[in-house]
Enzyme design. Structure first.
Site, PDB file in Angstrom:
ATOM      1  N   ASP A 107      -7.327  -3.370  -3.802  1.00 57.12           N
ATOM      2  CA  ASP A 107      -8.678  -2.818  -3.639  1.00 57.12           C
ATOM      3  C   ASP A 107      -9.192  -2.263  -4.965  1.00 57.12           C
ATOM      4  OD1 ASP A 107      -8.308  -3.237  -0.934  1.00 57.12           O
ATOM      5  OD2 ASP A 107      -7.703  -1.151  -0.559  1.00 57.12           O
TER       6      ASP A 107
HETATM    7  N1  URA Z   1      -3.312  -2.000   1.134  1.00 59.33           N
HETATM    8  C1  URA Z   1      -4.495  -1.413   0.933  1.00 59.33           C
HETATM    9  O1  URA Z   1      -5.008  -0.723   1.796  1.00 59.33           O
HETATM   10  N2  URA Z   1      -5.094  -1.581  -0.255  1.00 59.33           N
HETATM   11  C2  URA Z   1      -4.568  -2.312  -1.256  1.00 59.33           C
HETATM   12  O2  URA Z   1      -5.174  -2.424  -2.333  1.00 59.33           O
HETATM   13  C3  URA Z   1      -3.330  -2.929  -1.030  1.00 59.33           C
HETATM   14  C4  URA Z   1      -2.720  -2.758   0.171  1.00 59.33           C
END
Ligand code: URA
Length: 238
Positions: A107
């Site tokens: 993310d």
């Molecule tokens: N899980 C999440 O919530 N975000 C990420 O970036 C990776 C795994």
């Protein structure tokens, strides 16, 4: 800038012929470099820069596969383009390799271990659902999850109508009213870790991926990267 290599090696890398045969072709005048016919041995070329032709046909060498481990900073997107103009992770890699792309996603607001490569076959292998590469995250979560909450997440919860695969979760430390947790999952659903902790009422405040398979982020500074060796690559699959 890629290294210079001998012309006959370049011809072989492009799949024209063997190096030995390439020497004959060069002597017979079948090869040009930057517009000049070459008939002598000893000429070197820079892949991707020198213009080489064989019997009038331009040649492009197959790129050597490269693998980097990046400590992704927050604020960078793991797509190759961003309509909103936010910075993209590949811009952090100074060496210019065509077609470098991230393996999987993190993310915008997650930091940590991200593999970048130009090797499409390896990227596919790592991400294939039949391949259960563990991903380890350190998640700072609001409050203190109970043992029952943790057990529930470990066994699996229904997210978007589908049960999550078993997870391994432990408490790393407490941070005031919040808790630093370690969670290991092999699925890679969108915002999965965040959704899992929100489900039990302990939303994620900070998220960092600390390992990909057995490949640890270690002391790699945020925004920095390192070239992976073949033994590093093997650690992804352990
Ligand atoms: N899980 C999440 O919530 N975000 C990420 O970036 C990776 C795994």
């Amino acid at each position: 800038m890629p290294d210079q290599i001998r012309l006959q090696k370049f011809l072989a890398q492009c799949g024209v012929c063997s190096r030995r045969k390439a020497e004959q072709y060069i002597q017979q005048g079948h090869v040009t470099v930057d517009g000049h016919v070459i008939t002598q041995m000893g000429v070197t070329v820079t892949p991707g820069v020198s213009k080489v032709t064989f019997r009038g046909r331009p040649l492009a060498s197959k790129e050597e596969p490269v693998y980097y481990l990046l400590n992704k900073p927050k604020g960078y997107v793991t797509t190759l383009k961003d309509p909103q103009g936010r910075p993209i992770v590949t811009s952090l890699i100074k060496e210019k390799t065509a077609r470098l792309f991230p393996v999987g996603r993190l993310d915008l607001d997650t930091e940590g271990a991200l593999i970048l490569t130009n090797d499409g076959a390896l990227a596919q292998k790592i991400q294939h659902p039949s391949h259960t590469t563990d991903k380890t995250y350190a998640a700072l979560v609001r409050g203190i999850p109970s043992k029952t909450d943790i057990r529930q997440l470990e066994k699996g919860i229904i997210l978007e109508e589908k049960l999550t695969s078993p997870a391994k979760i432990s408490i790393l430390s407490s941070k005031g009213r919040d808790t630093l947790m370690q969670i290991i999952i092999h699925e890679g659903r969108k915002r999965q870790v965040r959704k899992m902790f929100s489900y039990i009422g302990h939303p994620v405040i900070e998220l960092k991926r600390t390992a990909y398979g057995k490949l640890q982020l270690g002391k790699l500074v945020i925004g920095k990267y390192r070239l992976l060796s073949s033994s590093d690559i093997n650690r992804i699959f352990l």
